[in-house]
Design an enzyme around this catalytic site. Structure first.
Site, PDB file in Angstrom:
ATOM      1  N   CYS A 167       0.790  -1.237   0.000  1.00 62.27           N
ATOM      2  CA  CYS A 167       0.000   0.000   0.000  1.00 62.27           C
ATOM      3  C   CYS A 167       0.827   1.293   0.000  1.00 62.27           C
ATOM      4  O   CYS A 167       0.371   2.291  -0.536  1.00 62.27           O
ATOM      5  CB  CYS A 167      -1.015   0.008   1.135  1.00 62.27           C
ATOM      6  SG  CYS A 167      -0.348  -0.051   2.776  1.00 62.27           S
ATOM      7  N   MET A 168       2.024   1.290   0.601  1.00 62.55           N
ATOM      8  CA  MET A 168       2.715   2.567   0.777  1.00 62.55           C
ATOM      9  C   MET A 168       4.088   2.661   0.113  1.00 62.55           C
ATOM     10  O   MET A 168       4.718   3.712   0.162  1.00 62.55           O
ATOM     11  CB  MET A 168       2.930   2.835   2.271  1.00 62.55           C
ATOM     12  CG  MET A 168       1.662   3.040   3.062  1.00 62.55           C
ATOM     13  SD  MET A 168       0.495   4.124   2.273  1.00 62.55           S
ATOM     14  CE  MET A 168       1.482   5.584   2.039  1.00 62.55           C
ATOM     15  N   MET A 338      -3.916   5.110  -2.282  1.00 58.84           N
ATOM     16  CA  MET A 338      -3.632   3.924  -3.095  1.00 58.84           C
ATOM     17  C   MET A 338      -3.798   4.134  -4.604  1.00 58.84           C
ATOM     18  O   MET A 338      -3.201   3.427  -5.393  1.00 58.84           O
ATOM     19  CB  MET A 338      -4.533   2.756  -2.687  1.00 58.84           C
ATOM     20  CG  MET A 338      -4.438   2.389  -1.252  1.00 58.84           C
ATOM     21  SD  MET A 338      -2.748   2.198  -0.725  1.00 58.84           S
ATOM     22  CE  MET A 338      -2.934   2.555   0.987  1.00 58.84           C
TER      23      MET A 338
END
Ligand code: SF4
Length: 752
Positions: A167-168, A338
């Site tokens: 996600c990051m 996202m």
């Protein structure tokens, strides 16, 4: 709280409306006979709302917002309904070992000894790189730091990764390649000062509801505030926008370059800023090369509004207007999540947002900032800052850098050149190697069997007879447990103490409120026991509790730009969080980075106002990044684009929110959202069963027909374990961040 589906949806809608109206919490539950209140942090999204946990008879009976934390007492419904999750009937209360195919109760000693023996056996036979650890942005900072220290420092194995890779990772790559250091420039206070919000790839209203409330409040209270939302869906976020740019999925690079083109052409840039504080670079033959401002202008020449309109599907005039609003506002704040990160060009997309801020000088002043929103409560403070990813070491160091390794060896009391010099396996590579190159894996509090992209490919490996997997987990129904060989019952949320770090670099203390059920234990203690049984020197992990881990981590941080040595446990107990850098016990924390007088890493006598100390030249980088398409574009066989995401009341893989009866009743199933034009063409009506197919699999889902998705796009949420939407997603990755492209794949649908 007992409410039925109808009431829940009413409350949910009311909560949303109240968020828009800048009122207090919509769901004012009566006091449940609370005996004492304990300070904590919400267990869900990266907003990191402060909470007060109401306890009676060693039970959490109520959760309300902490009025002293950044959320000012506000919570969304998920946070308020946390008590049902803590006391869910399927909490794990004793260790389990798989025997004859079934997870069977075992003693702690049996489970720890078996796990340690399997790890030692693998390392003895195949070397230290044959084991691994997979963590989570939901673990405490102390848990992530400790697991990272055990594996990288104790076992000399860099196969340490976690779900923030999903996600990051692209946001990390974007910050590091542009500014030289990870994590945002500003803080949530910028939300109260911005006059233009540029929201791209984020459905803030559903994924970060309490932050969205602040944006909506700004818009309601100041007629000069403008909101631009770039999203292929008409989300609730887009509904408050002055401009909604319903972009063709995967074309943001063209849009962002076109906005830069317009800003330069119309002389809306700030040459005094970018000529002094930015340098220009491109990648040629795989290497970064210096460029000039004129090179950049020439590079942007082809991104005319008309060309960008062809690529993005957004009218040229709208692109021009968006660029003008961005550049001419008194303070612009970009927010993304996202939609930009889960892409094969995620790092590039992050760079191009930063470019717009560097070009216009909209950085480092109240309301002017480039701010990545984080999906999980402790992806920033836990995994990113502690360097618990396969290529990282703590506090912004990287495995591949010998100096950085030597610094960590000195800090950890290890011999020089003893850390393994190569980055380990990132998430999909780690699960791709399971059973073959990687023989033993420890998973801490995450659910990869549901959350990995193209998940069937990886569940084959989870079934591999040559693999051993131990899982530390709080709940008995996580999909991943189907493949576990050993399960350790973990203390959940406020059953143990520790630190969370949210999107704005704020570290807040979650205090222990109640005891864990049965034999469940804090993960810090489980990790220490496992490490010593695996042969790690007990002096290397001398921790009895998370407070002792925190003290070591504070000391380790002091030699870096992430310095939070001043955040003692006592200070965190007294406050509702502090923002790093915070080098001394009387330092108030840092709201704006890289600015003289604000950031303690910029010397007080530095000649310039801004100093990008993470980059050798002291400047931020404006990258020349061309438009590139998604990994899998629609074609004649699969003519639609499928995208996935969250919905407001369910969270991630649903393992927690599905424990809440009201949420489960109101949002029981995944569905497929279809544009009305596509539905008409395919003879699909609202509620019909629809077969959704991609090159990786198929699922039958109920149709939601409407105008939320743009034509040609379908959307499915991924919270439903009965419908593994990630069996359909693609596992193509960004070659810099190694983050998969969950957001875009080619699909087709038909009435089932
Ligand atoms: S906005 Fe996020 S952190 Fe705040 S209460 Fe809701 S889920 Fe929890």
């Amino acid at each position: 709280m007992n409410i039925n589906r109808r009431q829940f949806i009413k409350y949910s809608a009311a909560a949303f409306a109240m968020l828009l109206l800048d009122k207090g919490p919509a769901l004012a539950a009566p006091d449940q006979g609370v005996e004492r209140w304990v300070k904590g942090v919400c267990r869900y999204c990266g907003t990191g709302c402060g909470v007060m946990v109401g306890v009676r008879d060693n039970k959490v009976v109520m959760v309300k917002g902490d009025p002293n934390n950044h959320n000012r007492g506000m919570l969304c419904l998920k946070g308020a309904l946390l008590p049902s999750v803590v006391h869910a009937p399927d909490r794990l209360t004793q260790p389990l070992i798989r025997k004859e195919g079934k997870l069977t109760p075992a003693s702690w000693d049996e489970a720890l000894d078996l796990t340690a023996a399997k790890f030692k056996e693998a390392m003895a036979q195949f070397g230290a790189q044959s084991v691994g650890f997979y963590g989570s942005g939901q673990n405490l900072t102390e848990e992530s730091y400790l697991a990272n220290k055990i594996f990288k420092g104790g076992l000399k194995c860099n196969n340490v990764d976690g779900n923030p890779r999903l996600c990051m990772a692209s946001a990390v790559g974007g910050y590091v390649t542009t500014f030289g250091k990870d994590e945002p420039f500003g803080s949530y206070e910028d939300l109260d000062a911005a006059t233009c919000f540029f929201i791209i790839g984020s459905n803030t209203s559903e994924c970060h509801p309490v932050l969205f409330r602040r944006i909506a409040a700004r818009k309601q209270n100041d007629k000069n505030v403008r909101v631009i939302v770039v999203d292929p869906r008409v989300t609730n976020t887009a509904r408050i926008a002055d401009m909604h740019l319903a972009i063709r999925p995967g074309t943001d690079l063209a849009l962002l370059n076109a906005m830069a083109h317009i800003i330069l052409n119309e002389e809306l840039d700030e040459p005094r800023f970018h000529s002094k504080y930015a340098a220009f670079k491109a990648v040629e033959d795989g290497k970064p090369v210096d460029k000039t401002f004129e090179d950049y202008r020439a590079f942007l020449a082809e991104y005319t509004p008309e060309k960008a309109a062809e690529i993005t599907g957004i009218p040229a005039a709208a692109i021009v207007k968006a660029a003008q609003l961005f550049a001419s506002s008194s303070a612009t704040m970009s927010l993304w999540c996202m939609g930009l990160n889960q892409r094969v060009r995620g790092v590039w997309a992050n760079n191009l947002v930063h470019n717009l801020h560097l070009l216009t000088g909209k950085l480092g002043r109240p309301g002017s900032t480039s701010f990545s929103l984080t999906g999980q409560p402790n992806a920033c403070g836990g995994v990113r800052d502690t360097g618990s990813l396969a290529h990282l070491l703590p506090a912004g160091r990287v495995v591949a850098n010998k100096d950085h390794r030597n610094q960590m060896e000195a800090l950890w009391g290890l011999p020089p050149d003893s850390l393994h010099p190569d980055p380990g396996l990132f998430a999909t590579a780690l699960f791709g190697a399971l059973g073959e190159k990687v023989k033993a894996l420890l998973v801490l509090c995450t659910n990869p069997a549901q959350s990995l992209p193209n998940v069937k490919k990886y569940t084959q490996n989870l079934r591999h007879p040559g693999k051993f997997m131990a899982v530390i987990e709080a709940f008995g129904d996580a999909e991943t447990l189907k493949y576990a060989d050993v399960v350790f019952p973990a203390a959940f949320w406020c059953e143990r103490e520790g630190v969370y770090g949210c999107s704005e670099r704020r570290y807040s203390l979650l205090e222990k409120a109640i005891d864990p059920p049965g034999q469940a234990r804090p993960s810090v203690n489980i990790l220490v026991d496992l490490a010593t049984r695996m042969g790690v020197d007990p002096k290397f992990v001398p921790f009895k509790n998370s407070a002792e881990v925190w003290d070591e981590w504070r000391t380790v941080s002091a030699s870096s730009a992430y310095n939070f040595k001043g955040m003692t446990r006592e200070r965190l107990r007294k406050t509702s969080g502090l923002l790093w850098p915070c080098p001394t016990e009387d330092h108030p924390g840092t709201k704006i980075r890289y600015v003289r007088g604000e950031d303690p890493n910029v010397p007080a006598d530095h000649p310039d106002k801004y100093f990008f100390y993470g980059n050798p030249n002291g400047r931020a980088t404006i990258w020349l990044r061309p438009h590139k398409p998604a990994a899998e574009e629609p074609d004649a066989e699969y003519p639609l684009v499928m995208t996935t995401g969250r919905v407001i009341d369910q969270w991630h893989t649903g393992t927690m929110t599905n424990k809440v009866p009201e949420i489960r009743a109101a949002f029981p199933n995944a569905y497929v959202e279809i544009n009305v034009e596509d539905a008409k063409r395919l003879n699909i009506n609202n509620g019909d069963s629809v077969l959704v197919e991609t090159r990786r699999g198929k699922l039958t889902l109920p149709a939601r027909v409407g105008e939320v998705c743009r034509p040609g796009l379908i959307f499915t949420p991924f919270f439903d374990a009965k419908k593994l939407v990630n069996e359909l997603t693609v596992d193509a990755i960004d070659d810099i961040s190694k983050q998969p492209e969950f957001k875009i794949c080619a699909a087709r649908i038909a009435r089932a």
